[in-house]
Design an enzyme around this catalytic site. Structure first.
Site, mmCIF file in Angstrom:
data_model
loop_
_atom_site.group_PDB
_atom_site.id
_atom_site.type_symbol
_atom_site.label_atom_id
_atom_site.label_comp_id
_atom_site.label_asym_id
_atom_site.label_seq_id
_atom_site.Cartn_x
_atom_site.Cartn_y
_atom_site.Cartn_z
ATOM 1 N N LEU A 45 0.814 -1.214 0.000
ATOM 2 C CA LEU A 45 0.000 0.000 0.000
ATOM 3 C C LEU A 45 0.848 1.265 0.000
ATOM 4 O O LEU A 45 1.922 1.310 0.599
ATOM 5 C CB LEU A 45 -0.912 -0.014 1.238
ATOM 6 C CG LEU A 45 -1.809 -1.267 1.331
ATOM 7 C CD1 LEU A 45 -2.622 -1.224 2.618
ATOM 8 C CD2 LEU A 45 -2.723 -1.401 0.123
ATOM 9 N N HIS A 49 -3.555 4.447 -2.005
ATOM 10 C CA HIS A 49 -4.529 3.561 -1.338
ATOM 11 C C HIS A 49 -5.049 4.203 -0.060
ATOM 12 O O HIS A 49 -6.236 4.127 0.261
ATOM 13 C CB HIS A 49 -3.864 2.235 -0.926
ATOM 14 C CG HIS A 49 -3.364 1.396 -2.048
ATOM 15 N ND1 HIS A 49 -2.029 1.203 -2.292
ATOM 16 C CD2 HIS A 49 -4.020 0.683 -2.990
ATOM 17 C CE1 HIS A 49 -1.874 0.386 -3.324
ATOM 18 N NE2 HIS A 49 -3.069 0.072 -3.769
ATOM 19 N N SER A 198 2.076 0.565 -6.824
ATOM 20 C CA SER A 198 2.839 -0.449 -6.082
ATOM 21 C C SER A 198 4.036 -0.920 -6.895
ATOM 22 O O SER A 198 5.045 -1.358 -6.347
ATOM 23 C CB SER A 198 1.942 -1.642 -5.749
ATOM 24 O OG SER A 198 0.813 -1.190 -5.058
#
Ligand code: PAF
Length: 268
Positions: A45, A49, A198
């Site tokens: 994360l 996010h 990510s």
């Protein structure tokens, strides 16, 4: 059911971390009657996010996050194998962001049919990302539908960085009459303009510096052909640079890392 209660060890929230469907249902039953916001993720994360989590906690009584690296949406085994997995850090971040329920399922529990049943879309899923990542969107829609059916959220939060994904999820919700409000959230960027993802952590230091040229050129006033030429001249591989759906969208790669991004087209 694992309950991480760190209230006495600092300002942590009381988060239920559940790893199977029975535990998820029990955690949701305890919160019956409350509005539920849901953020599906594949983990590792970042601030993008977390901004979805913050929006959900502001707009709902309960926020549920899932972390599941979904095998059916990876068209390359190496991308699936090397997808960064940082569960302990993720749990810590979600606790700090007041998430109520974290669902971390096993693959076998989400695919009891051994992948026999899958959802497919026939038009949008075939172009742009779909052309370069065959099967990706059908895998994504399949897992999102499964997660929606399990979590039964009132609202679900998706980032605009994955713009084609967002369009497809909205289309699925409309086509299947799902009572879920899909909320689009603006892309979060690093200080140099690179969209948070990510996959960015897999860029080598020199690639990471160069990567900022991608959003810079994508939102410049250059023609699509000139943007592509400049990116190629700087050592990017370019899958596409196009204008569609009122946005300019692009996909490139640097080394083994693929980057996507998009910006709204300015009114002319
Ligand atoms: O955007 C993602 O991280 C994934 O596509 C999603 C929505 C979690 C489905 O696996």
């Amino acid at each position: 059911m694992l309950t991480f209660n760190r209230l006495n060890q600092g300002n942590f929230h009381n988060m239920n971390t559940v790893s199977n469907i029975g535990e998820l249902r029990a955690a949701l039953t305890k919160r019956q009657g409350k509005s539920i916001g849901f953020i599906p993720t594949m983990g590792h994360l970042h601030a993008g996010h977390l901004s979805l989590c913050e929006r959900s906690t502001n707009e709902n009584e309960v926020t549920v996050v899932s972390i599941f690296v979904n095998p059916t949406q990876f068209n390359q085994t190496s991308d699936f194998e090397f997808y960064p997995r940082t569960l302990d850090d993720d749990i810590h971040l979600l606790e700090k962001h007041n998430v109520d329920v974290l669902f971390i399922p096993e693959t076998s529990s989400l695919y009891p049919d051994d992948y026999q049943i899958q959802l497919s879309e026939t038009i949008i899923s075939k172009e742009l990302e779909g052309e370069f990542r065959p099967g990706h969107f059908n895998g994504m829609l399949t897992i999102v539908l499964k997660l929606f059916n399990l979590v039964k959220p009132h609202r679900a939060y998706f980032g605009e960085k994955d713009y084609q994904q967002l369009l497809l999820v909205k289309k699925m919700v409309d086509a299947l009459f799902l009572p879920i409000d899909i909320r689009a959230c603006t892309t979060k960027r690093a200080l140099d303009g690179l969209a948070l993802s990510s996959r960015n952590s897999r860029l080598k230091p020199d690639e990471r510096i160069k990567a900022a040229l991608f959003p810079e050129l994508l939102q410049s006033e250059l023609s699509l052909a000139d943007i592509k030429a400049q990116l190629l001249a700087h050592g990017f591989n370019v899958d596409y640079i196009v204008e569609q759906w009122g946005r300019r969208l692009g996909a490139v790669s640097l080394g083994h890392v693929r980057l996507i991004d998009n910006f709204p087209l300015l009114p002319t």
